[in-house]
Scaffold this motif. Sequence first.
Motif, PDB file in Angstrom:
ATOM      1  N   LEU A   1       0.812  -1.212   0.000  1.00  0.00           N
ATOM      2  CA  LEU A   1       0.000   0.000   0.000  1.00  0.00           C
ATOM      3  C   LEU A   1       0.854   1.275   0.000  1.00  0.00           C
ATOM      4  O   LEU A   1       0.583   2.199  -0.763  1.00  0.00           O
ATOM      5  CB  LEU A   1      -0.963  -0.011   1.199  1.00  0.00           C
ATOM      6  CG  LEU A   1      -2.005   1.093   1.206  1.00  0.00           C
ATOM      7  CD1 LEU A   1      -2.779   1.159  -0.103  1.00  0.00           C
ATOM      8  CD2 LEU A   1      -2.970   0.899   2.371  1.00  0.00           C
ATOM      9  N   TRP A   2       1.894   1.298   0.843  1.00  0.00           N
ATOM     10  CA  TRP A   2       2.722   2.517   0.881  1.00  0.00           C
ATOM     11  C   TRP A   2       3.464   2.730  -0.441  1.00  0.00           C
ATOM     12  O   TRP A   2       3.463   3.856  -0.972  1.00  0.00           O
ATOM     13  CB  TRP A   2       3.667   2.506   2.093  1.00  0.00           C
ATOM     14  CG  TRP A   2       4.268   3.858   2.340  1.00  0.00           C
ATOM     15  CD1 TRP A   2       5.576   4.206   2.197  1.00  0.00           C
ATOM     16  CD2 TRP A   2       3.568   5.059   2.736  1.00  0.00           C
ATOM     17  NE1 TRP A   2       5.756   5.544   2.481  1.00  0.00           N
ATOM     18  CE2 TRP A   2       4.537   6.083   2.813  1.00  0.00           C
ATOM     19  CE3 TRP A   2       2.236   5.358   3.019  1.00  0.00           C
ATOM     20  CZ2 TRP A   2       4.203   7.393   3.184  1.00  0.00           C
ATOM     21  CZ3 TRP A   2       1.912   6.667   3.379  1.00  0.00           C
ATOM     22  CH2 TRP A   2       2.897   7.663   3.451  1.00  0.00           C
TER      23      TRP A   2
ATOM     24  N   SER B   1       2.368   1.854  -3.298  1.00  0.00           N
ATOM     25  CA  SER B   1       1.337   2.340  -4.231  1.00  0.00           C
ATOM     26  C   SER B   1       1.044   3.815  -3.983  1.00  0.00           C
ATOM     27  O   SER B   1       0.865   4.588  -4.936  1.00  0.00           O
ATOM     28  CB  SER B   1       0.026   1.564  -4.042  1.00  0.00           C
ATOM     29  OG  SER B   1       0.159   0.274  -4.559  1.00  0.00           O
ATOM     30  N   MET B   2       1.014   4.204  -2.703  1.00  0.00           N
ATOM     31  CA  MET B   2       0.760   5.616  -2.395  1.00  0.00           C
ATOM     32  C   MET B   2       1.909   6.494  -2.889  1.00  0.00           C
ATOM     33  O   MET B   2       1.702   7.612  -3.368  1.00  0.00           O
ATOM     34  CB  MET B   2       0.519   5.793  -0.900  1.00  0.00           C
ATOM     35  CG  MET B   2      -0.821   5.187  -0.492  1.00  0.00           C
ATOM     36  SD  MET B   2      -1.146   5.267   1.261  1.00  0.00           S
ATOM     37  CE  MET B   2      -1.668   6.977   1.423  1.00  0.00           C
TER      38      MET B   2
ATOM     39  N   LYS C   1       3.789   5.849  -5.479  1.00  0.00           N
ATOM     40  CA  LYS C   1       3.647   5.892  -6.938  1.00  0.00           C
ATOM     41  C   LYS C   1       2.567   6.914  -7.326  1.00  0.00           C
ATOM     42  O   LYS C   1       2.740   7.676  -8.283  1.00  0.00           O
ATOM     43  CB  LYS C   1       3.256   4.487  -7.412  1.00  0.00           C
ATOM     44  CG  LYS C   1       3.266   4.268  -8.857  1.00  0.00           C
ATOM     45  CD  LYS C   1       4.596   3.701  -9.309  1.00  0.00           C
ATOM     46  CE  LYS C   1       4.591   3.479 -10.798  1.00  0.00           C
ATOM     47  NZ  LYS C   1       5.911   3.107 -11.294  1.00  0.00           N
ATOM     48  N   MET C   2       1.454   6.926  -6.602  1.00  0.00           N
ATOM     49  CA  MET C   2       0.374   7.873  -6.899  1.00  0.00           C
ATOM     50  C   MET C   2       0.824   9.310  -6.632  1.00  0.00           C
ATOM     51  O   MET C   2       0.487  10.225  -7.394  1.00  0.00           O
ATOM     52  CB  MET C   2      -0.875   7.544  -6.069  1.00  0.00           C
ATOM     53  CG  MET C   2      -1.520   6.218  -6.416  1.00  0.00           C
ATOM     54  SD  MET C   2      -1.737   5.917  -8.188  1.00  0.00           S
ATOM     55  CE  MET C   2      -2.950   7.151  -8.583  1.00  0.00           C
ATOM     56  N   ALA C   3       1.586   9.519  -5.544  1.00  0.00           N
ATOM     57  CA  ALA C   3       2.100  10.872  -5.248  1.00  0.00           C
ATOM     58  C   ALA C   3       3.044  11.313  -6.367  1.00  0.00           C
ATOM     59  O   ALA C   3       3.034  12.476  -6.789  1.00  0.00           O
ATOM     60  CB  ALA C   3       2.822  10.868  -3.902  1.00  0.00           C
TER      61      ALA C   3
ATOM     62  N   LYS D   1       0.984  12.297  -9.360  1.00  0.00           N
ATOM     63  CA  LYS D   1       0.336  13.594  -9.111  1.00  0.00           C
ATOM     64  C   LYS D   1       1.315  14.751  -9.311  1.00  0.00           C
ATOM     65  O   LYS D   1       0.934  15.843  -9.732  1.00  0.00           O
ATOM     66  CB  LYS D   1      -0.196  13.604  -7.668  1.00  0.00           C
ATOM     67  CG  LYS D   1      -1.314  14.569  -7.447  1.00  0.00           C
ATOM     68  CD  LYS D   1      -1.956  14.379  -6.099  1.00  0.00           C
ATOM     69  CE  LYS D   1      -2.786  15.597  -5.752  1.00  0.00           C
ATOM     70  NZ  LYS D   1      -3.118  15.637  -4.332  1.00  0.00           N
TER      71      LYS D   1
ATOM     72  N   SER E   1      10.220   2.749  -5.134  1.00  0.00           N
ATOM     73  CA  SER E   1       8.962   2.185  -4.631  1.00  0.00           C
ATOM     74  C   SER E   1       8.868   0.702  -4.969  1.00  0.00           C
ATOM     75  O   SER E   1       8.263  -0.068  -4.236  1.00  0.00           O
ATOM     76  CB  SER E   1       7.763   2.950  -5.183  1.00  0.00           C
ATOM     77  OG  SER E   1       7.557   2.629  -6.540  1.00  0.00           O
TER      78      SER E   1
END
Length: 287
Positions: A156-157, A159-160, A162-164, A167, A185
């Motif tokens: 999960l971290w 993935s977060m 990667k999303m940051a 963005k 990551s």
Amino acid sequence: MTRIVYVNGEYLPDTEAKISIFDRGFLMADAVYEVTSVLDGKLLDYAGHESRLARSLDELGMANPVTKEELLAIHRELVSRNGVGNGLVYLQITRGSAGDRSFVFPDPATTPSGIVLFTQKVDDLDFPPAAKTGIKVIAFDDLRWGRRDIKTVQLLWPSMAKMAAKKAGCDDAFFVQDGMVTEGSASNAYIVKGNRIITRPLSNDILHGITRATLLKYAAEAQFEIEERAFTIAEAQAADEAFVTGASTFVMPVVEVDGAKVGSGTPGPVATRLRELYIEEAKKAAI
Ligand code: PMP
């Protein structure tokens, strides 16, 4: 398009594959995984992935439900049944399903581990556009658990991160702990100064990358100097080059770190050479 996948002893179309809602991989992230690349229908660095899997299982006191020979045969069968030229084999072993939810590990004698494998086709695995342009990374706090040497499915971290990165208009993240880069990551991180390749030493802080181990061996043979030590984001920004390694990305040049160009801002000669070297040698050794 349906794929043939492997679930607990059976080859099935993915639409028919099922696991229990009580599976501990699903409920607790109580599962480990491996990803092995396939080029020209052959498995890259397979021995390394197999031995890291054994280590991850051992660290968690989890049994492998299949033998070494069976595991290799399943990999090959899936590659063949799905006609994978270039792509990946994903493998996950979970502590299984005891038919209820509990923090206590079930007795392995009555609750066997579960195993799932599937393939993903990636036609341009060896020549993706990103290898030509390089990738941009952001710095991101490393808030993962303390046993990153065990390849668990707690992603999960990452993935977060990667999303940051997305963005921020970037591709990925360099995790930072106590001011030092731990890893990417989903990759190991490196910087280059002259002929020297610098990367964090192995510990519980990072995953012991299989691509890392193989690449460092090839790089040493090719007369590169290797220094295993941690580095900062500022040092990465001031380096001649930076890159990451992973089973599905091989060697990927990093051209921007947290808003600053690295070197010329384009893939440098060392990362480019190491990518060629890794692919060439790993293909020769593929099985
Ligand atoms: N670090 C992390 C956190 C990863 O997820 C990965 C890829 N799974 C790696 C490093 C690279 O490991 P490998 O070369 O074995 O794919």
